[in-house]
Design a protein around this motif. Sequence first.
Motif, short mmCIF file in Angstrom:
data_model
loop_
_atom_site.label_atom_id
_atom_site.label_comp_id
_atom_site.label_asym_id
_atom_site.label_seq_id
_atom_site.Cartn_x
_atom_site.Cartn_y
_atom_site.Cartn_z
N TYR A 8 0.83 -1.20 0.00
CA TYR A 8 0.00 0.00 0.00
C TYR A 8 0.87 1.25 0.00
CZ TYR A 8 -3.34 -3.47 1.64
OH TYR A 8 -4.12 -4.61 1.76
N LEU A 9 0.29 2.33 -0.48
CA LEU A 9 0.91 3.64 -0.35
C LEU A 9 -0.18 4.61 0.12
CD1 LEU A 9 3.57 5.23 -0.73
CD2 LEU A 9 2.67 5.97 -2.95
N GLN A 10 -0.12 4.98 1.38
CA GLN A 10 -1.04 5.97 1.92
C GLN A 10 -0.48 7.35 1.63
OE1 GLN A 10 -4.13 5.58 3.48
NE2 GLN A 10 -4.22 7.82 3.32
N MET A 11 -1.23 8.15 0.90
CA MET A 11 -0.76 9.47 0.51
C MET A 11 -1.65 10.53 1.14
SD MET A 11 0.09 8.74 -3.51
CE MET A 11 -1.61 8.56 -3.98
N ASN A 12 -1.07 11.33 2.00
CA ASN A 12 -1.80 12.40 2.68
C ASN A 12 -1.24 13.76 2.26
OD1 ASN A 12 -3.25 10.43 4.14
ND2 ASN A 12 -1.72 10.42 5.76
#
Length: 116
Positions: free
Chosen positions: A79-83
């Motif tokens: 996963y890549l959580q991008m905020n």
Amino acid sequence: QVQLVESGGGLVQAGGSLRLSCAASGSTFSINVMGWSRQAPGKQREFVAIHNNGGLTNYADSVKGRFTISRDNAKNTMYLQMNSLKPEDTAVYYCTTTTRLGERYWGQGTQVTVSS
């Protein structure tokens, strides 16, 4: 061989968040390192983040503190959580893996567009 399929891209306003997923299949037992790269229009593909089998991670300076890479080995998914997304994060995001034999595989990419 390893097959990679990304999902989760889309259109988001600046300051928003997205989570990308990368599902791996095939010879997943051979995976050593998984990571994300991106390519913006007219630019070269660039490194975003990396996650090795030992859990060590590394990020490009441009995304440190905003993006988080993680893996669920039971699901063979990364996963890549991008905020706090910025317009300059707009790119096609590619999942990539390197096996213990040094083979490199890429997904087909998923588009992320951040509007200002």
